[in-house]
Scaffold this active site. Sequence first.
Site, PDB file in Angstrom:
ATOM      1  N   GLY A   1       6.947  15.148  -2.834  1.00 34.88           N
ATOM      2  CA  GLY A   1       7.866  14.016  -3.084  1.00 34.88           C
ATOM      3  C   GLY A   1       9.129  14.003  -2.439  1.00 34.88           C
TER       4      GLY A   1
ATOM      5  N   HIS B   1     -18.363 -13.622   9.620  1.00 36.05           N
ATOM      6  CA  HIS B   1     -19.308 -12.553   9.391  1.00 36.05           C
ATOM      7  C   HIS B   1     -19.629 -12.039  10.946  1.00 36.05           C
ATOM      8  CE1 HIS B   1     -22.664 -10.141   8.756  1.00 36.05           C
ATOM      9  NE2 HIS B   1     -23.742 -10.971   9.806  1.00 36.05           N
TER      10      HIS B   1
ATOM     11  N   ALA C   1      -0.928  17.174  -2.355  1.00 40.73           N
ATOM     12  CA  ALA C   1      -1.866  16.453  -1.881  1.00 40.73           C
ATOM     13  C   ALA C   1      -1.696  14.934  -2.016  1.00 40.73           C
ATOM     14  CB  ALA C   1      -3.328  16.676  -2.303  1.00 40.73           C
TER      15      ALA C   1
ATOM     16  N   GLU D   1      25.409   3.734   9.985  1.00 40.85           N
ATOM     17  CA  GLU D   1      24.403   4.656  10.160  1.00 40.85           C
ATOM     18  C   GLU D   1      24.888   5.876  10.399  1.00 40.85           C
ATOM     19  OE1 GLU D   1      21.009   4.755   9.040  1.00 40.85           O
ATOM     20  OE2 GLU D   1      21.682   6.892   9.966  1.00 40.85           O
ATOM     21  N   LYS D   2      24.573   6.890   9.840  1.00 39.25           N
ATOM     22  CA  LYS D   2      25.243   8.355  10.298  1.00 39.25           C
ATOM     23  C   LYS D   2      24.204   8.898  11.513  1.00 39.25           C
ATOM     24  CE  LYS D   2      22.978  11.169   6.839  1.00 39.25           C
ATOM     25  NZ  LYS D   2      22.962  12.432   5.990  1.00 39.25           N
TER      26      LYS D   2
ATOM     27  N   HIS E   1       8.238  -1.472   2.972  1.00 36.80           N
ATOM     28  CA  HIS E   1       8.094  -2.842   2.820  1.00 36.80           C
ATOM     29  C   HIS E   1       8.663  -3.263   1.369  1.00 36.80           C
ATOM     30  CE1 HIS E   1       4.190  -0.629   1.909  1.00 36.80           C
ATOM     31  NE2 HIS E   1       4.188  -1.762   0.787  1.00 36.80           N
TER      32      HIS E   1
ATOM     33  N   VAL F   1       1.774  26.549  -7.436  1.00 41.80           N
ATOM     34  CA  VAL F   1       2.576  27.349  -6.473  1.00 41.80           C
ATOM     35  C   VAL F   1       3.592  28.213  -7.228  1.00 41.80           C
ATOM     36  CG1 VAL F   1       4.007  27.542  -4.347  1.00 41.80           C
ATOM     37  CG2 VAL F   1       1.847  25.951  -4.509  1.00 41.80           C
TER      38      VAL F   1
HETATM   39  P1  FAD Z   1      15.763   5.295   4.753  1.00 40.83           P
HETATM   40  O1  FAD Z   1      14.764   4.669   5.668  1.00 40.83           O
HETATM   41  O2  FAD Z   1      15.629   6.550   4.297  1.00 40.83           O
HETATM   42  O3  FAD Z   1      17.107   4.886   5.436  1.00 40.83           O
HETATM   43  C1  FAD Z   1      18.330   5.302   4.863  1.00 40.83           C
HETATM   44  C2  FAD Z   1      19.392   5.573   6.256  1.00 40.83           C
HETATM   45  O4  FAD Z   1      20.566   5.766   5.445  1.00 40.83           O
HETATM   46  C3  FAD Z   1      19.087   6.690   6.785  1.00 40.83           C
HETATM   47  O5  FAD Z   1      19.127   6.430   8.172  1.00 40.83           O
HETATM   48  C4  FAD Z   1      20.030   7.786   6.590  1.00 40.83           C
HETATM   49  O6  FAD Z   1      20.575   8.394   7.882  1.00 40.83           O
HETATM   50  C5  FAD Z   1      21.231   6.517   6.321  1.00 40.83           C
HETATM   51  N1  FAD Z   1      22.503   7.213   5.562  1.00 40.83           N
HETATM   52  C6  FAD Z   1      22.263   7.941   4.468  1.00 40.83           C
HETATM   53  N2  FAD Z   1      23.466   8.126   3.842  1.00 40.83           N
HETATM   54  C7  FAD Z   1      24.343   7.762   4.860  1.00 40.83           C
HETATM   55  C8  FAD Z   1      25.769   7.743   4.739  1.00 40.83           C
HETATM   56  N3  FAD Z   1      26.701   8.121   3.991  1.00 40.83           N
HETATM   57  N4  FAD Z   1      26.518   7.102   5.807  1.00 40.83           N
HETATM   58  C9  FAD Z   1      25.727   6.290   6.760  1.00 40.83           C
HETATM   59  N5  FAD Z   1      24.454   6.386   6.778  1.00 40.83           N
HETATM   60  C10 FAD Z   1      23.723   7.054   5.821  1.00 40.83           C
HETATM   61  N6  FAD Z   1       6.588   3.837   3.769  1.00 40.83           N
HETATM   62  C11 FAD Z   1       5.610   2.930   4.232  1.00 40.83           C
HETATM   63  O7  FAD Z   1       5.855   1.865   3.536  1.00 40.83           O
HETATM   64  N7  FAD Z   1       4.551   3.059   4.919  1.00 40.83           N
HETATM   65  C12 FAD Z   1       4.475   4.127   5.502  1.00 40.83           C
HETATM   66  O8  FAD Z   1       3.521   4.159   6.154  1.00 40.83           O
HETATM   67  C13 FAD Z   1       5.332   5.278   5.184  1.00 40.83           C
HETATM   68  N8  FAD Z   1       5.124   6.549   6.117  1.00 40.83           N
HETATM   69  C14 FAD Z   1       6.012   7.590   5.763  1.00 40.83           C
HETATM   70  C15 FAD Z   1       5.963   8.873   6.313  1.00 40.83           C
HETATM   71  C16 FAD Z   1       6.676   9.863   6.138  1.00 40.83           C
HETATM   72  C17 FAD Z   1       6.256  11.091   6.791  1.00 40.83           C
HETATM   73  C18 FAD Z   1       7.860   9.555   5.114  1.00 40.83           C
HETATM   74  C19 FAD Z   1       8.894  10.659   5.093  1.00 40.83           C
HETATM   75  C20 FAD Z   1       8.116   8.136   4.613  1.00 40.83           C
HETATM   76  C21 FAD Z   1       7.196   7.428   4.766  1.00 40.83           C
HETATM   77  N9  FAD Z   1       7.226   6.086   4.177  1.00 40.83           N
HETATM   78  C22 FAD Z   1       6.148   5.020   4.475  1.00 40.83           C
HETATM   79  C23 FAD Z   1       8.341   5.692   3.146  1.00 40.83           C
HETATM   80  C24 FAD Z   1       9.457   5.065   4.096  1.00 40.83           C
HETATM   81  O9  FAD Z   1       9.942   5.646   5.129  1.00 40.83           O
HETATM   82  C25 FAD Z   1      10.781   4.902   2.996  1.00 40.83           C
HETATM   83  O10 FAD Z   1      10.407   4.203   1.772  1.00 40.83           O
HETATM   84  C26 FAD Z   1      11.793   3.960   3.722  1.00 40.83           C
HETATM   85  O11 FAD Z   1      12.271   4.421   4.779  1.00 40.83           O
HETATM   86  C27 FAD Z   1      12.929   3.698   2.697  1.00 40.83           C
HETATM   87  O12 FAD Z   1      13.899   2.679   3.211  1.00 40.83           O
HETATM   88  P2  FAD Z   1      15.337   2.822   2.903  1.00 40.83           P
HETATM   89  O13 FAD Z   1      15.802   1.712   3.589  1.00 40.83           O
HETATM   90  O14 FAD Z   1      15.437   2.796   1.298  1.00 40.83           O
HETATM   91  O15 FAD Z   1      15.950   4.017   3.278  1.00 40.83           O
HETATM   92  P1  NAI Z   2       3.945  12.126  -3.224  1.00 42.46           P
HETATM   93  O1  NAI Z   2       4.370  11.783  -4.455  1.00 42.46           O
HETATM   94  O2  NAI Z   2       3.210  11.134  -2.691  1.00 42.46           O
HETATM   95  O3  NAI Z   2       2.983  13.347  -3.496  1.00 42.46           O
HETATM   96  C1  NAI Z   2       3.350  14.570  -3.948  1.00 42.46           C
HETATM   97  C2  NAI Z   2       2.294  15.206  -4.387  1.00 42.46           C
HETATM   98  O4  NAI Z   2       2.779  16.593  -4.694  1.00 42.46           O
HETATM   99  C3  NAI Z   2       1.678  14.792  -5.887  1.00 42.46           C
HETATM  100  O5  NAI Z   2       0.266  14.654  -5.683  1.00 42.46           O
HETATM  101  C4  NAI Z   2       2.210  15.755  -6.918  1.00 42.46           C
HETATM  102  O6  NAI Z   2       1.320  16.123  -8.029  1.00 42.46           O
HETATM  103  C5  NAI Z   2       2.108  17.149  -5.877  1.00 42.46           C
HETATM  104  N1  NAI Z   2       3.126  18.080  -6.436  1.00 42.46           N
HETATM  105  C6  NAI Z   2       4.450  18.015  -6.954  1.00 42.46           C
HETATM  106  N2  NAI Z   2       5.011  19.201  -7.063  1.00 42.46           N
HETATM  107  C7  NAI Z   2       4.141  19.927  -7.083  1.00 42.46           C
HETATM  108  C8  NAI Z   2       3.913  21.464  -7.064  1.00 42.46           C
HETATM  109  N3  NAI Z   2       4.861  22.088  -7.436  1.00 42.46           N
HETATM  110  N4  NAI Z   2       2.806  22.150  -6.532  1.00 42.46           N
HETATM  111  C9  NAI Z   2       1.728  21.374  -6.103  1.00 42.46           C
HETATM  112  N5  NAI Z   2       1.537  20.114  -6.011  1.00 42.46           N
HETATM  113  C10 NAI Z   2       2.854  19.308  -6.519  1.00 42.46           C
HETATM  114  O7  NAI Z   2       5.040  12.609  -2.389  1.00 42.46           O
HETATM  115  P2  NAI Z   2       4.992  12.802  -0.655  1.00 42.46           P
HETATM  116  O8  NAI Z   2       3.493  13.091  -0.134  1.00 42.46           O
HETATM  117  O9  NAI Z   2       5.778  13.928  -0.639  1.00 42.46           O
HETATM  118  O10 NAI Z   2       5.722  11.497  -0.018  1.00 42.46           O
HETATM  119  C11 NAI Z   2       7.075  11.044  -0.398  1.00 42.46           C
HETATM  120  C12 NAI Z   2       6.891   9.665  -0.585  1.00 42.46           C
HETATM  121  O11 NAI Z   2       7.018   9.034   0.702  1.00 42.46           O
HETATM  122  C13 NAI Z   2       5.667   8.987  -1.247  1.00 42.46           C
HETATM  123  O12 NAI Z   2       5.768   8.759  -2.695  1.00 42.46           O
HETATM  124  C14 NAI Z   2       5.813   7.572  -0.384  1.00 42.46           C
HETATM  125  O13 NAI Z   2       6.505   6.749  -1.301  1.00 42.46           O
HETATM  126  C15 NAI Z   2       6.530   7.685   0.819  1.00 42.46           C
HETATM  127  N6  NAI Z   2       5.431   7.779   1.783  1.00 42.46           N
HETATM  128  C16 NAI Z   2       4.727   6.627   1.953  1.00 42.46           C
HETATM  129  C17 NAI Z   2       3.721   6.686   3.076  1.00 42.46           C
HETATM  130  C18 NAI Z   2       3.068   5.557   3.299  1.00 42.46           C
HETATM  131  O14 NAI Z   2       3.139   4.349   2.366  1.00 42.46           O
HETATM  132  N7  NAI Z   2       1.610   5.287   3.754  1.00 42.46           N
HETATM  133  C19 NAI Z   2       3.357   7.985   3.860  1.00 42.46           C
HETATM  134  C20 NAI Z   2       4.241   9.042   3.451  1.00 42.46           C
HETATM  135  C21 NAI Z   2       5.168   8.937   2.572  1.00 42.46           C
END
Ligand code: FAD
Ligand code: NAI
Length: 466
Positions: free
Chosen positions: A271, A444, A181, A32-33, A321, A237
Amino acid sequence: MEYDVIIIGSGPGGYTGAIRCAQLGLKTAIIEKYPTLGGTCLNVGCIPSKALLDSSEHFYNASHTFAEHGIKLADLQVDLPKMIQRKQDVVDQTTKGIAFLMKKNKIDTFSGVGSFVDAHSVKITKADGGEETIKGKNIVIATGSKPSSFPSMPIDKKRVITSTEALTLQEIPKHMIIIGAGVIGAELGSVYARLGAKVSFVEFFDSMIPTMDKTMGKELQRAVKKLGADFYFNHKVTKVENKGEEVEVSIDTPKGEQITLTGDYCLVSVGRRPYTDGLNLEVAGLQTDNRGKLEVDNNLRTSVPHIYALGDVIRGAMLAHKAEEEGTFIAETIAGQKPHIHYRLIPNVVYTWPEVAAVGYTEEEVKQEGIPYKTGSFPFKALGRARASMDIDGLVKVLAHKETDEILGVHIIGPRAADMIAEAVVAMEFRASAEDVSRMSHAHPTYTEAFKEACLAATDNRAINM
Ligand code: FAD
Ligand code: NAI
């Protein structure tokens, strides 16, 4: 040192895979980095965003709904730095928990950037510049994703920010302009709107969370509008400019006019992109597709059979998940087992209030695929439990096959939808019909009765309380 499995990246996919490998007796290393384990999800994703969602919801309820419960409070204030610190404490506890699990399972943890030397060797470049190379019979790429952006909206991390910075703000924005959104926009927009910020959403498509069932987007918009948000749907935008204390966002309207929104923060949530920077994939014989993803087969193997990939860096939903299931799948495949992932039954949750949760087909998808279907819906306002807690917004919508009655999709917007969806996943894994669920006793008063009622509605319109 030679390992059975080397995992690059310690997010939910990487660390879950490492633990399952260790459980199966495989000698495992994880690289992990970042200074802490847990990846995007634990450090700057799922966990911190949910911590802030919970805190902001407490404030919102205290200032808006407690009075109706007969609870009087005066002089309510938000201490944002304290709120952000609590979030960080939750993150720290959680990431330390992963370090403990690595030790407990005798997984060797390497801190530094992993990069391929050849198809079996990975070099770790440490923060102090030191290097170490380890060998693996199998290697798993679990490097996740990073926020994406467009050249017209350059991120400066001060005024034009991503979710990562939005999780550590030290002041409540006066006006936060959110581009996109989708899930991040909806969740973090809710946090700051509840704390008193004016929030404006600019979205390319015609609704919030546009990839989910259309009914969900419409209902969610109604709920978020109550927080005082504005929506600019079908808007494009064209430019985002940091003007020091302010940000200007230039937008093309659907009528072809140009408008400018001015705020103090602009959250870019359009995204995320798969992250493979610095991995030196070529020396291992690997390359990404034109969207930066690693291609994998049904067994999650890349084009080099002993190198696997999972989570956000490959195809499919970017969800923690989903990555976890894939980590387990790869570990069991390496150990010679024949695991299975049912991708269509991976639930999708948006942690707004009301929460949105879904599994299976959307109505738009069944229409597109020509699957004969019927629907049943039940509104939370008709449910005693929801009236007791004053959570009457939203509904449960069930899609079932018109001929067989098998449940094809469940879409919930309402209280505790995130937890309720698990029942739908179980039902669908066992290929239940809507009638099957409608004949099972649901305690219930609970929110889950709305699922039973929607199933009753889907089978010959038999809902009782509506
Ligand atoms: P990551 O969690 O991205 O982990 C990858 C790791 O690899 C990082 O720690 C990175 O530092 C490390 N890494 C990368 N390159 C290297 C390298 N060369 N050497 C060593 N280490 C490296 N998903 C949900 O299911 N529920 C949620 O509620 C949810 N909320 C979210 C909220 C936000 C604000 C964001 C941004 C994402 C959210 N997600 C949520 C999405 C979720 O975080 C990701 O889908 C998930 O973390 C992906 O897991 P992963 O193991 O693929 O990678
Ligand atoms: P997203 O794909 O959910 O939403 C991006 C939105 O931006 C879309 O509605 C798209 O139409 C819009 N968009 C794209 N280009 C645009 C532009 N140029 N101008 C205006 N609108 C534009 O991506 P988001 O919200 O950034 O999240 C990234 C990913 O992280 C999610 O797809 C999800 O997989 C994960 N995530 C999951 C969560 C959860 O499970 N509760 C919470 C947060 C993130």
